[in-house]
Scaffold this motif. Sequence first.
Motif, PDB file in Angstrom:
ATOM      1  N   GLY A 229      26.738 -20.499  73.099  1.00 16.14           N
ATOM      2  CA  GLY A 229      26.566 -21.993  73.123  1.00 16.14           C
ATOM      3  C   GLY A 229      25.124 -22.713  72.976  1.00 16.14           C
ATOM      4  N   SER A 230      24.156 -21.718  72.566  1.00 12.28           N
ATOM      5  CA  SER A 230      22.990 -22.260  71.948  1.00 12.28           C
ATOM      6  C   SER A 230      22.785 -22.828  70.858  1.00 12.28           C
ATOM      7  N   GLU A 231      22.059 -24.004  70.455  1.00 12.25           N
ATOM      8  CA  GLU A 231      22.022 -24.502  69.092  1.00 12.25           C
ATOM      9  C   GLU A 231      21.442 -23.379  68.444  1.00 12.25           C
ATOM     10  N   ALA A 232      21.274 -23.357  67.100  1.00 14.45           N
ATOM     11  CA  ALA A 232      20.506 -22.525  66.115  1.00 14.45           C
ATOM     12  C   ALA A 232      19.172 -22.271  66.532  1.00 14.45           C
ATOM     13  N   ALA A 233      18.485 -23.486  66.967  1.00 10.19           N
ATOM     14  CA  ALA A 233      16.924 -23.385  67.073  1.00 10.19           C
ATOM     15  C   ALA A 233      16.761 -22.456  68.481  1.00 10.19           C
ATOM     16  N   GLU A 234      17.364 -22.565  69.372  1.00  4.56           N
ATOM     17  CA  GLU A 234      17.377 -22.089  70.494  1.00  4.56           C
ATOM     18  C   GLU A 234      17.818 -20.529  70.384  1.00  4.56           C
ATOM     19  N   ALA A 235      18.742 -20.215  69.703  1.00  4.68           N
ATOM     20  CA  ALA A 235      19.413 -18.729  69.633  1.00  4.68           C
ATOM     21  C   ALA A 235      18.151 -18.264  68.621  1.00  4.68           C
ATOM     22  N   ILE A 236      17.627 -18.724  67.732  1.00  6.26           N
ATOM     23  CA  ILE A 236      16.380 -18.045  67.011  1.00  6.26           C
ATOM     24  C   ILE A 236      15.245 -17.720  67.925  1.00  6.26           C
ATOM     25  N   ARG A 237      14.893 -18.547  68.570  1.00  4.93           N
ATOM     26  CA  ARG A 237      13.916 -18.467  69.511  1.00  4.93           C
ATOM     27  C   ARG A 237      14.096 -17.270  70.430  1.00  4.93           C
ATOM     28  N   LEU A 238      15.343 -17.447  71.271  1.00  2.96           N
ATOM     29  CA  LEU A 238      15.491 -16.228  72.040  1.00  2.96           C
ATOM     30  C   LEU A 238      15.954 -14.909  71.509  1.00  2.96           C
ATOM     31  N   GLY A 239      16.470 -15.047  70.437  1.00  2.00           N
ATOM     32  CA  GLY A 239      16.732 -13.644  69.713  1.00  2.00           C
ATOM     33  C   GLY A 239      15.486 -12.940  69.066  1.00  2.00           C
ATOM     34  N   ARG A 240      14.358 -13.684  68.991  1.00  2.00           N
ATOM     35  CA  ARG A 240      13.130 -13.214  68.513  1.00  2.00           C
ATOM     36  C   ARG A 240      12.542 -12.720  70.105  1.00  2.00           C
ATOM     37  N   GLU A 241      12.611 -13.391  71.154  1.00  2.00           N
ATOM     38  CA  GLU A 241      12.205 -12.906  72.479  1.00  2.00           C
ATOM     39  C   GLU A 241      13.012 -11.324  72.835  1.00  2.00           C
ATOM     40  N   PHE A 242      14.144 -11.338  72.239  1.00  2.00           N
ATOM     41  CA  PHE A 242      15.010 -10.097  73.019  1.00  2.00           C
ATOM     42  C   PHE A 242      14.542  -8.875  71.832  1.00  2.00           C
ATOM     43  N   VAL A 243      14.154  -9.219  70.751  1.00  2.00           N
ATOM     44  CA  VAL A 243      13.387  -8.174  69.921  1.00  2.00           C
ATOM     45  C   VAL A 243      12.308  -7.835  70.209  1.00  2.00           C
ATOM     46  N   ALA A 244      11.214  -8.545  70.715  1.00  2.00           N
ATOM     47  CA  ALA A 244       9.848  -8.407  71.123  1.00  2.00           C
ATOM     48  C   ALA A 244       9.997  -7.580  72.319  1.00  2.00           C
ATOM     49  N   THR A 245      10.864  -7.684  73.247  1.00  2.00           N
ATOM     50  CA  THR A 245      11.071  -6.989  74.381  1.00  2.00           C
ATOM     51  C   THR A 245      11.369  -5.286  73.885  1.00  2.00           C
ATOM     52  N   GLY A 246      12.356  -5.400  73.089  1.00  2.00           N
ATOM     53  CA  GLY A 246      12.444  -4.177  72.454  1.00  2.00           C
ATOM     54  C   GLY A 246      11.579  -3.250  71.773  1.00  2.00           C
ATOM     55  N   PHE A 247      10.780  -3.966  71.114  1.00  2.00           N
ATOM     56  CA  PHE A 247       9.623  -3.348  70.491  1.00  2.00           C
ATOM     57  C   PHE A 247       8.814  -2.615  71.331  1.00  2.00           C
ATOM     58  N   ALA A 248       8.524  -3.030  72.796  1.00  2.00           N
ATOM     59  CA  ALA A 248       7.658  -2.540  73.649  1.00  2.00           C
ATOM     60  C   ALA A 248       8.248  -1.058  74.286  1.00  2.00           C
ATOM     61  N   HIS A 249       9.725  -0.859  73.837  1.00  2.00           N
ATOM     62  CA  HIS A 249      10.393   0.444  74.444  1.00  2.00           C
ATOM     63  C   HIS A 249      10.898   1.298  73.236  1.00  2.00           C
TER      64      HIS A 249
END
Length: 325
Positions: free
Chosen positions: A288-308
């Motif tokens: 249910g996120s708008e695109a702007a929020e989905a893009i921001r949250l999606g990038r945060e999820f990837v940044a966490t993955g880069f740490a591991h």
Amino acid sequence: MTTGLNVGERAQVPAALTIAGNASSGAGGMPVDLKTFHQLGVFGMAALTTLVSFDVTAGNATRQVIDPQVIIDQIRSSLTNADISAIKLGMIPTPQTIQAVHQALAEAKIFPPARSASELGVSDQLEGAGALSSAQAEGDEALSPAQAEGTGAQVVRSDAPAVVVDPVLVCKANEFAPETVADMVNLLLPGATVVTPNLPEAQFLAQMEIRSLDDLDEAARKIGSLGPKHVLVKGGARLELPGEVVDSWYDSETGQITHLSSPLYQGALLNGAGCTLAAAITAYLAKGSEAAEAIRLGREFVATGFAHPFKLHLPNDALWTGPAK
Ligand SMILES: Nc1ncnc2c1ncn2[C@@H]1O[C@H](COP(=O)(O)OP(=O)(O)O)[C@@H](O)[C@H]1O
Ligand SMILES: Cc1ncc(COP(=O)(O)O)c(C=O)c1O
């Protein structure tokens, strides 16, 4: 293990469908998408387009393309099996398989019909991208949006799921299927809620070289003119900025460019980073996120993955799509 649900109670979670290839490494395409959907609390469904096997010894990848009719059957089946809130398109390896995916999504009124030759003005301007998709060039009758409206047919359902298009043309060091660019541009981009090319893919789609942040922005605007609502061009590690990665987000409605930056992880490319990002954006849109929020949250999820990163016996390790270890 507790799920927080009583026995027999239905899990009230949204569903998302990925239309993608299988990387047998587990680090690209469908496996990554389903892991990401699950991790973000979304019921994952999949229609396969290709089977990819990496041979570490030979240093190459082979792929088996799924029959276009089988792809259509899988998509039709998924769409009738559940209420799908968002769809991700990943590797769709040939013009014929792109046409099949378009056909299945257009008949479900999720994508607009193929544009007729006279309506292909914008992609005409893209030198080399090809003005016509191969089906259109072969003379197939396409119902244009204007024609469809004239007949009273609804072009795209008002409740159509959001569609994230990850235009897989360059997987880390491997360039792949450049002959699909025209069909991608004409059949997939016009129906996209968000499109997520990496730097070399954006060069193909925008038909220009990208060497700087200004170039990244220009490419995002050019790709935005092809019909998607949002464009996220991933500068990533390839843009080689000191200490950070920057992606350029173009909103077609406002015409605004925004730079989204995160800390650079060791200058490395990780397998599955792009798939994880597009899948996470899809999952957030499904929730249910708008695109702007989905893009921001999606990038945060990837940044966490880069740490591991997860160790693979391939030239690049894999992004970890789970919780912090
Ligand atoms: N070394 C890195 N450190 C941190 N983030 C990165 C790095 N490389 C890529 N990213 C980010 O990961 C996401 C996927 O980018 P990229 O790896 O370029 O995609 P693709 O897998 O499609 O080539 C983007 O948001 C990008 O900015
Ligand atoms: C089936 C498939 N889809 C997509 C990708 C793109 O993966 P990435 O997220 O690393 O860009 C790959 C890469 O190998 C792949 O094999």
